[in-house]
Design a protein around this motif. Structure first.
Motif, mmCIF file in Angstrom:
data_model
loop_
_atom_site.group_PDB
_atom_site.id
_atom_site.type_symbol
_atom_site.label_atom_id
_atom_site.label_comp_id
_atom_site.label_asym_id
_atom_site.label_seq_id
_atom_site.Cartn_x
_atom_site.Cartn_y
_atom_site.Cartn_z
ATOM 1 N N THR A 153 -12.192 -16.234 35.525
ATOM 2 C CA THR A 153 -11.843 -15.688 34.214
ATOM 3 C C THR A 153 -12.922 -14.745 33.713
ATOM 4 O O THR A 153 -14.098 -14.808 34.121
ATOM 5 N N GLY A 190 -8.226 -20.553 37.097
ATOM 6 C CA GLY A 190 -8.467 -19.763 35.903
ATOM 7 C C GLY A 190 -8.556 -18.289 36.243
ATOM 8 O O GLY A 190 -9.482 -17.873 36.940
ATOM 9 N N SER A 209 -7.589 -15.882 33.599
ATOM 10 C CA SER A 209 -7.361 -15.194 32.326
ATOM 11 C C SER A 209 -8.453 -14.166 32.060
ATOM 12 O O SER A 209 -9.533 -14.205 32.651
ATOM 13 N N GLY A 210 -8.184 -13.238 31.145
ATOM 14 C CA GLY A 210 -9.166 -12.250 30.724
ATOM 15 C C GLY A 210 -9.504 -11.243 31.772
ATOM 16 O O GLY A 210 -10.666 -10.832 31.893
ATOM 17 N N ILE A 255 -4.662 -21.149 33.927
ATOM 18 C CA ILE A 255 -4.876 -20.290 32.763
ATOM 19 C C ILE A 255 -4.692 -18.853 33.201
ATOM 20 O O ILE A 255 -5.481 -18.329 34.001
ATOM 21 N N LEU A 256 -3.654 -18.188 32.677
ATOM 22 C CA LEU A 256 -3.331 -16.830 33.107
ATOM 23 C C LEU A 256 -3.294 -15.851 31.941
ATOM 24 O O LEU A 256 -2.874 -14.702 32.109
ATOM 25 N N GLY A 257 -3.735 -16.283 30.758
ATOM 26 C CA GLY A 257 -3.617 -15.436 29.577
ATOM 27 C C GLY A 257 -4.478 -14.195 29.618
ATOM 28 O O GLY A 257 -5.374 -14.042 30.451
ATOM 29 N N TYR A 258 -4.188 -13.271 28.686
ATOM 30 C CA TYR A 258 -4.943 -12.035 28.513
ATOM 31 C C TYR A 258 -5.007 -11.217 29.789
ATOM 32 O O TYR A 258 -6.072 -10.833 30.271
ATOM 33 N N ASN A 259 -3.826 -10.971 30.359
ATOM 34 C CA ASN A 259 -3.660 -10.069 31.479
ATOM 35 C C ASN A 259 -2.495 -9.140 31.144
ATOM 36 O O ASN A 259 -2.118 -9.020 29.970
#
Length: 616
Positions: free
Chosen positions: A74, A96, A98-99, A120-124
């Motif tokens: 991340t 992880g 993300s980001g 966690i795969l957010g903020y892509n």
């Protein structure tokens, strides 16, 4: 020379540590592509390179490090897609990513990470759909369902089945207004189901089985969806059910039996589906149903007269089906009925006269059927009737002259029938327009163009005949009463001059006493008892109508009240109509419960409505 460390040094160190188990490079300033030299570290279990400035694609060779348990990349600048080779990390528990600047779709191979617990795969910048293969990831989540889930306002599918979740389902979950699927089966949840779930209008699938939930399912709200197939029989056996709202779907087959036997059932809404067959007979057994809507289906049956006997029924809507036969003339028990809509069916026969006994009826819609006969005058006396639609039938005769005086009537449509005669002018302009009378070529006057003289002359002739007939009936009735009085006096004298008290008569033939206050009589109780015998009995009270049946019970037991009329009094239509009105008033005044009897003011008002037409 740059002060930042380069990837070359990291490659050299990694190549000398083939048995490396843990690498932590987090929160540094590494730049460039991720080093290739970590490839030989096949025994690597934990890799943390988060919080750096790595760029380029994610390292594909990490898929060969099958011993990895945790992979945290991340907070970098990786680009491209997630390598499909990551699907080989069979024992990976943490992933992880993300980001970063990752794009493309999430590969379906991620669904092969059978040991994965956290991803966690957010903020892509991923696009496309979430792969359905993610549903293959089994977890053993423990603890309570977090109320913070309500922050996911746009979520449509929430599946947390087959875990170890415990505690109660948070009430806040009812705030997920876009939720279409909620699957919590196979956990250790307890407590009652939040009632707010019943208000999720978009919810299509709710699976809560294999838990320890308690409470009762009281509402099933599935309307405005695309559910198909038959309605499950189990619903009709759910004793705690109060509301069933399944309208605007694609349900087919017959309505399952059993809803009428649910002691708490209040609303049954099955409108706008593809249901066939008959109206279930057991609905009439209900003592709690207040709202039934079966409209816009393909039901084909008679309207069960027993449905009208449901004591709590307020609305019965069965329009746009294939119902047929005559409408039952059994509305005298519909004390609470306020809406009756049987439009767009195949009903035949007359409009039932007993509809007028529905004191709380507000809407009566019988349009688009094959009803015949005349419009009952009694409809005009209904105290709360506001909407009346009898259009598109085959009704005949004239419009009742008192219809425009209905106390609450606001909308009335009588178009496309076979009505004829003069349109009443009393109050009719307030409730009707020419369009509401269209399709009746025999109507004229009032809100329509004036009638030809021939029609007016015929109407005057009919009224004159009614007046003459009424007078004749009145005179005949007077003479009958006089003759009955004379006959009664003669019979009384003959009875009085019989074998009782003969010894007490005076020589002048008169009785030795007069009826006056404190008169001393010349006979005693034995004299009275000696005169009591069968030949002197002139009446047996209100029971000369069958065993234990008085005149009121005898009258209520008749299928048609017209059978009780004396044909010798008069057989013209208007005389019989007047007699029927007075008879119905009598039945209202002799109701079993005092609260159901009209007040004297109401009786006087109804008697005024029953005033003969010939006197108006």
């Amino acid at each position: 020379m740059s002060s930042h460390p380069t990837a070359d040094g990291v490659e050299w160190a990694a190549a000398t540590m083939a048995s490396l188990r843990t690498i932590d490079l987090s929160h540094n300033y590494f730049i460039g592509a991720f080093p290739l030299g970590l490839g030989p570290a096949r025994r690597l279990a934990y890799m943390n390179a988060s919080g750096n400035n790595f760029s380029g694609p994610l390292p594909d060779y990490i898929g060969n490090a099958t011993s990895l348990v945790s992979l945290d990349l991340t907070g970098n600048f990786f680009q491209g897609s997630i390598p499909r080779s990551y699907g080989k990390l069979a024992i990976l528990k943490f992933l992880g990513l993300s980001g970063n600047n990752l794009t493309w779709k999430i590969p379906s191979e991620v669904g092969q990470l059978s040991s994965l617990e956290t991803m966690i795969l957010g903020y892509n910048a991923f696009d496309g759909e979430i792969p359905s293969e993610l549903g293959n990831l089994l977890n053993n989540l423990e603890g309570r369902i977090p109320a913070e889930l309500t922050k996911l306002g746009g979520i449509q599918f929430l599946d947390m089945s087959e875990n170890m979740l415990s505690g109660e389902i948070p009430e806040e979950i009812a705030q997920l207004k876009n939720l279409q699927l909620l699957n919590l089966m196979g956990n250790k949840l307890c407590g009652s189901v939040p009632p707010g779930i019943a208000g999720l209008d978009q919810l299509q699938v709710l699976e809560l089985w294999n838990n320890s939930l308690s409470g009762k399912l009281t509402k099933l709200i599935l309307f405005n969806n695309a559910f198909s197939g038959p309605i499950p029989d189990t619903l009709a056996r759910c004793g705690s059910m109060v509301h069933v709202r399944m309208h605007n779907n694609r349900f087919s087959g017959a309505i399952p039996a059993g809803f009428g036997r649910l002691a708490r059932m209040q609303r049954l809404e099955l409108a706008n589906n593809s249901l066939i067959g008959q109206i279930p007979p057991d609905l009439s057994a209900s003592s709690s149903l207040s709202f039934i809507d079966l409209s816009r289906n393909q039901l084909r049956s008679l309207v069960l007269s027993s449905i009208l006997s449901i004591p709590t029924l307020q609305s019965f809507i069965a329009s746009r089906n294939s119902l047929f036969g005559e409408i039952p003339n059994l509305f005298q028990d519909c004390r609470e009925l306020s809406v009756l809509d049987l439009s767009s069916n195949g009903f035949t026969g007359d409009i039932p006269l007993s509809i007028a006994s529905c004191e709380k009826l507000v809407t009566l819609n019988l349009r688009n059927n094959s009803l015949t006969g005349s419009i009952p005058r009694q409809i005009a006396s209904m105290p709360t009737l506001s909407v009346l639609d009898l259009s598109n039938n085959s009704l005949t005769g004239g419009i009742p002259d008192n219809l425009g005086n209905s106390p609450a009537l606001e909308s009335m449509n009588l178009s496309y029938n076979k009505l004829e005669g003069i349109v009443p002018s009393n109050g009719m302009r307030r409730t009707i327009s020419p369009d509401d009378l269209a399709g009746n070529p025999g109507l004229c006057g009032g809100v329509l163009p004036p009638c030809p003289r021939a029609v007016e002359s015929r109407e005057r002739g009919v009224r004159a005949k009614h007046i003459i007939g009424g007078w004749m009936v009145g005179i005949s009735t007077f003479f009958l009463l006089v003759m009955a009085g004379v006959g009664a006096r003669y019979l009384y004298r003959k009875w009085r001059e019989g074998n009782c008290f003969d010894e007490e008569k005076s020589s002048s033939g008169e009785w030795p006493w007069r009826l006056m206050a404190f008169q001393r009589v010349g006979f005693n109780s034995n004299d009275i008892l000696s005169c009591i015998n069968e030949c002197n009995v002139i009446g047996m009270g209100a029971a000369e109508f069958g065993e234990s049946v008085n005149i009121v019970g005898w009258m209520r037991g008749k299928q048609r009240l017209e059978e009780a009329l004396d044909p010798s009094v008069g057989n013209t239509k208007h005389v019989q109509e007047e007699m029927m009105l007075v008879l119905r008033i009598t039945l209202l005044c002799t109701a079993k419960l005092p609260k159901d009897r009209p007040t004297m003011r109401d009786v006087l008002s109804m008697l005024a409505e029953a005033k003969p037409r010939r006197k108006s």
